[in-house]
Design an enzyme around this catalytic site. Structure first.
Site, PDB file in Angstrom:
ATOM      1  N   TYR A 145      39.390  64.412   9.742  1.00  0.00           N
ATOM      2  CA  TYR A 145      40.546  65.174   9.283  1.00  0.00           C
ATOM      3  C   TYR A 145      40.276  65.912   7.967  1.00  0.00           C
ATOM      4  O   TYR A 145      40.989  66.857   7.630  1.00  0.00           O
ATOM      5  CB  TYR A 145      41.755  64.263   9.093  1.00  0.00           C
ATOM      6  CG  TYR A 145      42.356  63.719  10.370  1.00  0.00           C
ATOM      7  CD1 TYR A 145      41.870  64.084  11.623  1.00  0.00           C
ATOM      8  CD2 TYR A 145      43.408  62.833  10.328  1.00  0.00           C
ATOM      9  CE1 TYR A 145      42.416  63.579  12.789  1.00  0.00           C
ATOM     10  CE2 TYR A 145      43.979  62.310  11.488  1.00  0.00           C
ATOM     11  CZ  TYR A 145      43.473  62.690  12.710  1.00  0.00           C
ATOM     12  OH  TYR A 145      44.032  62.191  13.859  1.00  0.00           O
ATOM     13  N   LYS A 193      32.653  53.437  16.741  1.00  0.00           N
ATOM     14  CA  LYS A 193      31.921  53.958  17.905  1.00  0.00           C
ATOM     15  C   LYS A 193      30.435  53.969  17.544  1.00  0.00           C
ATOM     16  O   LYS A 193      29.740  54.986  17.610  1.00  0.00           O
ATOM     17  CB  LYS A 193      32.431  55.359  18.265  1.00  0.00           C
ATOM     18  CG  LYS A 193      31.938  55.888  19.621  1.00  0.00           C
ATOM     19  CD  LYS A 193      32.420  55.077  20.805  1.00  0.00           C
ATOM     20  CE  LYS A 193      31.947  55.710  22.112  1.00  0.00           C
ATOM     21  NZ  LYS A 193      32.214  54.830  23.280  1.00  0.00           N
ATOM     22  N   ASP A 225      36.774  52.619  22.454  1.00  0.00           N
ATOM     23  CA  ASP A 225      37.261  52.746  23.823  1.00  0.00           C
ATOM     24  C   ASP A 225      37.622  51.385  24.406  1.00  0.00           C
ATOM     25  O   ASP A 225      38.633  51.232  25.110  1.00  0.00           O
ATOM     26  CB  ASP A 225      36.249  53.486  24.707  1.00  0.00           C
ATOM     27  CG  ASP A 225      34.812  53.063  24.460  1.00  0.00           C
ATOM     28  OD1 ASP A 225      34.554  52.269  23.530  1.00  0.00           O
ATOM     29  OD2 ASP A 225      33.926  53.532  25.205  1.00  0.00           O
ATOM     30  N   ASP A 249      44.664  56.621  13.936  1.00  0.00           N
ATOM     31  CA  ASP A 249      45.804  57.457  14.326  1.00  0.00           C
ATOM     32  C   ASP A 249      46.156  57.205  15.786  1.00  0.00           C
ATOM     33  O   ASP A 249      47.315  56.977  16.149  1.00  0.00           O
ATOM     34  CB  ASP A 249      45.435  58.923  14.095  1.00  0.00           C
ATOM     35  CG  ASP A 249      46.637  59.859  14.153  1.00  0.00           C
ATOM     36  OD1 ASP A 249      47.762  59.379  14.407  1.00  0.00           O
ATOM     37  OD2 ASP A 249      46.446  61.066  13.945  1.00  0.00           O
ATOM     38  N   ASP A 253      49.336  54.512  17.466  1.00  0.00           N
ATOM     39  CA  ASP A 253      50.355  55.066  18.353  1.00  0.00           C
ATOM     40  C   ASP A 253      50.380  54.314  19.678  1.00  0.00           C
ATOM     41  O   ASP A 253      51.453  54.042  20.240  1.00  0.00           O
ATOM     42  CB  ASP A 253      50.097  56.554  18.608  1.00  0.00           C
ATOM     43  CG  ASP A 253      50.644  57.443  17.502  1.00  0.00           C
ATOM     44  OD1 ASP A 253      51.114  56.899  16.494  1.00  0.00           O
ATOM     45  OD2 ASP A 253      50.590  58.668  17.653  1.00  0.00           O
TER      46      ASP A 253
END
Length: 365
Positions: A145, A193, A225, A249, A253
């Site tokens: 970001y 990851k 994942d 993020d 959610d």
């Protein structure tokens, strides 16, 4: 006693509606628990762009710098999605720079399933058991970001975003994660990851090294994942999850839907001191704005986090949380957490109920 300044930024969409109920609860908590606070409102997001030409006006930024804490509603909406340059869109031009300017590098999002809302969860009863309570600790000011370069080629056929992390950035969020786990169930899962990304390999190495400072916390590692799958397969295996900006993020959610609704999740963005930015994670929901149907509980629970982390009053924070739990146990529901056929109440009515529960509970104590 010194009065604490709270910057209140209602923002866009349902932001003003849910923030109004949250500030009512803060007012009552201040009266009942002897909190000395003063609230001052300012513009942020699309409404600020419309009024001033910028989603984060200098006046708002100055207020937030002076404040002891910031309470935010929500920003953005389709009306402002095509503003050029992109840096003036609400999410990019307001939220990200505000977090950066205030040095708020740690985002805490608690996904708690209240027993009264078990039927609202997306998961089967045998998966959620007798409840769910996990915390996602998300690094907030690094990663993709904020990394440079970020660009779009002149012909529009290629775009570049850059993911960057330093050891220092990872170390400080790691310690927030370990401290949180130490105060809860003593288990920290670091999500990355590392099988693909160089930044994730640095992340895993650094987290593993910092773990030596916390021998009382059990550390595990999980690929992002797999974590996304495990959250819906067996979420009760998690106590605290610590992860980088983008992964946090998305995962937080996802975790919110385990609790029944995005309208139930508060968040705290913290830095090195006690100043923080507190906001529900649900966004501006422009499709229901102005209809008095939004769920204000995430905003109200964000006030509880504000009182705990920035004002240092655990009794008041716990009182607000108990009031919410009592209201849910009484059967009151906004539309997002109601089962088919159940009666629903308005945003204002839910706020009224929490205020009444907070007042009544404190009188009994």
């Amino acid at each position: 006693m010194t009065q604490k300044l709270i910057a209140v930024l209602p923002g866009d969409g349902i932001g003003p509606e849910i923030t109004r109920q949250a500030t009512r609860v803060l007012d009552i908590a201040a009266q009942k628990y002897g909190l000395h606070v003063r609230m001052e409102e300012a513009l942020i997001g699309g409404c600020a762009y419309d009024a001033t030409g910028h989603p984060l006006p200098q006046e708002t930024l100055d207020l937030c710098r002076q404040a002891d804490a910031v309470l935010l509603g929500a920003v953005g909406g389709p009306k402002w999605d095509r503003i050029e340059p992109v840096s003036l869109r609400p999410e990019v031009g307001a939220l990200l720079p505000l977090r950066k300017e205030l040095g708020l590098f740690a985002n805490l999002r608690q996904a708690k399933l209240y027993p009264a809302l078990a039927s609202a969860s997306a998961l089967k009863p045998e998966v959620i058991g007798d409840g769910l309570d996990l915390l996602v600790v998300r690094e907030l000011t690094g990663g993709i970001y904020f990394g440079e370069p970020r660009l779009r080629t002149a012909d529009g056929r290629k775009a570049v975003d850059t993911c960057v992390y330093t050891v220092e950035e990872i170390e400080r969020i790691a310690r927030v994660g370990f401290e949180a786990a130490r105060s809860r169930g003593g288990r920290l899962c670091s999500v990355d990851k590392a099988n693909v990304l160089e930044t994730s390999r640095l992340w895993r190495e650094t987290i593993t090294r910092i773990a030596a400072e916390y021998p009382d916390v059990e550390l595990s590692h999980m690929l992002v994942d797999n974590c996304a799958m495990q959250l819906v397969r067996n979420p009760r295996q998690f106590d605290v999850i610590v992860t980088e900006n983008l992964f946090g993020d998305i995962l937080s959610d996802e975790a919110s839907m385990l609790t029944g609704s995005l309208g139930m999740l508060p968040s705290a963005s913290l830095g090195e001191g006690t100043k923080g930015l507190f906001e529900p994670i649900h966004g501006s929901a422009p499709d229901i704005a102005g209809r008095n149907v939004a769920n204000p509980l995430a905003a109200i629970l964000s006030v509880a986090m504000l009182v705990r982390f920035s004002l240092g009053n655990e009794a008041a924070a716990a009182g607000i949380e108990r009031a919410v739990e009592r209201v849910l146990a009484s059967g009151l529901r906004t539309a997002d957490i109601a089962r088919e056929g159940e009666p629903v109440v308005s945003t204002t009515a839910m706020g009224d109920a929490v205020v009444a529960a907070l007042e009544a509970a404190h009188e009994k104590d």
